[in-house]
Design an enzyme around this catalytic site. Structure first.
Site, PDB file in Angstrom:
ATOM      1  N   ALA A  60       0.849  -1.204   0.000  1.00  0.00           N
ATOM      2  CA  ALA A  60       0.000   0.000   0.000  1.00  0.00           C
ATOM      3  C   ALA A  60       0.875   1.241   0.000  1.00  0.00           C
ATOM      4  O   ALA A  60       2.030   1.219   0.441  1.00  0.00           O
ATOM      5  CB  ALA A  60      -0.915   0.026   1.217  1.00  0.00           C
ATOM      6  N   THR A 101      -7.786  -0.203   5.807  1.00  0.00           N
ATOM      7  CA  THR A 101      -7.468   0.755   6.871  1.00  0.00           C
ATOM      8  C   THR A 101      -8.702   1.400   7.496  1.00  0.00           C
ATOM      9  O   THR A 101      -9.763   1.479   6.870  1.00  0.00           O
ATOM     10  CB  THR A 101      -6.570   1.876   6.294  1.00  0.00           C
ATOM     11  N   TYR A 126      -5.547   9.329   0.947  1.00  0.00           N
ATOM     12  CA  TYR A 126      -5.175   7.967   1.358  1.00  0.00           C
ATOM     13  C   TYR A 126      -6.424   7.130   1.636  1.00  0.00           C
ATOM     14  O   TYR A 126      -6.575   6.019   1.113  1.00  0.00           O
ATOM     15  CB  TYR A 126      -4.284   8.026   2.595  1.00  0.00           C
TER      16      TYR A 126
END
Length: 296
Positions: A60, A101, A126
């Site tokens: 990632a 996440t 993100y």
């Protein structure tokens, strides 16, 4: 049985390679130079070169603040690559286990932990790119498991534990944000959970699929976490310095941080029997491994 691990140089990938896999399981973790997962032809060639039983994607773009200006790179690794992986693994009947996440949520929930089925609402590049990666995995390969995590730490690479130990050695006082709540997560424990899920999916076509959360048990603030790190380091010969809590507003960053990153692990326990240990116990293990000079 062969397992392909992507992102092997990171905290979780390192722990996956060190994990005590059952006899007969071979873990392959090619470097980024050896396998560019953002290139479809490279993924196709890698999967055709060996009969993998499962693929675990820990790769990632995790530079949260840099992603705000490096948008294309973040989306390429966090969204495009999972889409490529999902399509390629589906075509070969390979289960895909993917790490995501807490940043896919807004982080504004006033109390309690986020469940895996709650609506996502990312507030950063993100988070948005990771949410897109989740969609790519869900729609691209029905035999998938997405494990969202948060606040990952380990003895490896750069992370919050190592930063706090270094700063405690250099400064007489630390200031750390005290109004962001979350669940510290040991990369060792996350890797063990990923291994459990991947092996089950590789061996059982009816294994549970979907989205789950994997963090250590309990929650704290970044300041509370820092105090535990400094105190634990002091018990192992480090410096014991005061840690002062400050509001998020006093520490502005390019990317917006969730004020609530707590994640519920109930569904992971129900589906796979994984019961995470308290984050304090996991921290003690990391500090034991880091006792002495802090490693790079």
């Amino acid at each position: 049985m062969d397992i392909l691990v992507l992102g092997g140089a990171g905290q979780v990938g390192t722990e996956l390679q060190a994990h005590a896999w059952p006899e007969g399981v071979r873990v392959h973790a090619p470097t980024r130079d050896a396998l560019d997962i953002t290139e479809p032809a490279a993924i196709e060639a890698a999967l055709d070169g060996r009969a993998y039983a499962a693929v675990i994607n820990t790769a990632a773009y995790t530079a949260v603040d840099k992603a705000e200006s490096d948008v294309a790179a973040a989306w390429r690794l966090n969204a495009l690559a999972p889409a490529i992986l999902a399509a390629a693994t589906k075509a070969r009947g390979i289960p895909l286990v993917h790490v995501s996440t807490d940043y896919v949520f807004a982080g504004t929930k006033p109390e309690g932990a986020y469940g895996p089925d709650e609506p996502v609402d990312p507030r950063s590049v993100y988070g948005a790119s990771k949410a897109a990666g989740e969609i790519a995995v869900r729609t691209g390969n029905p035999r998938h498991a997405i494990l969202r995590t948060a606040w990952v730490v380990s003895p490896h690479r750069g992370n919050f534990v190592k930063t706090m130990l270094r700063l405690a050695a250099e400064r007489d006082r630390l200031t750390v944000v005290d109004d962001q709540h979350g669940c510290p997560t040991s990369a060792t424990d996350l890797a063990a959970a990923l291994a459990t899920v991947a092996l089950r999916m590789a061996e059982d076509p009816t294994a549970p699929t979907g989205t789950f959360h994997c963090v250590n048990d309990g929650s704290t603030t970044w300041c509370g976490f820092a105090r535990a790190i400094v105190a634990g380091g002091a018990r192992r010969g480090g410096r014991d310095v005061p840690v002062e809590g400050i509001p998020t507003a006093a520490y502005p960053t390019p990317a917006r941080r969730p004020s609530n990153s707590r994640l519920s692990t109930d569904s992971l326990r129900e589906a796979y029997g994984i019961l995470p240990r308290p984050w304090q116990d996991a921290l003690d293990d990391i500090l034991d491994k880091l006792a002495g000079p802090v490693r790079a």
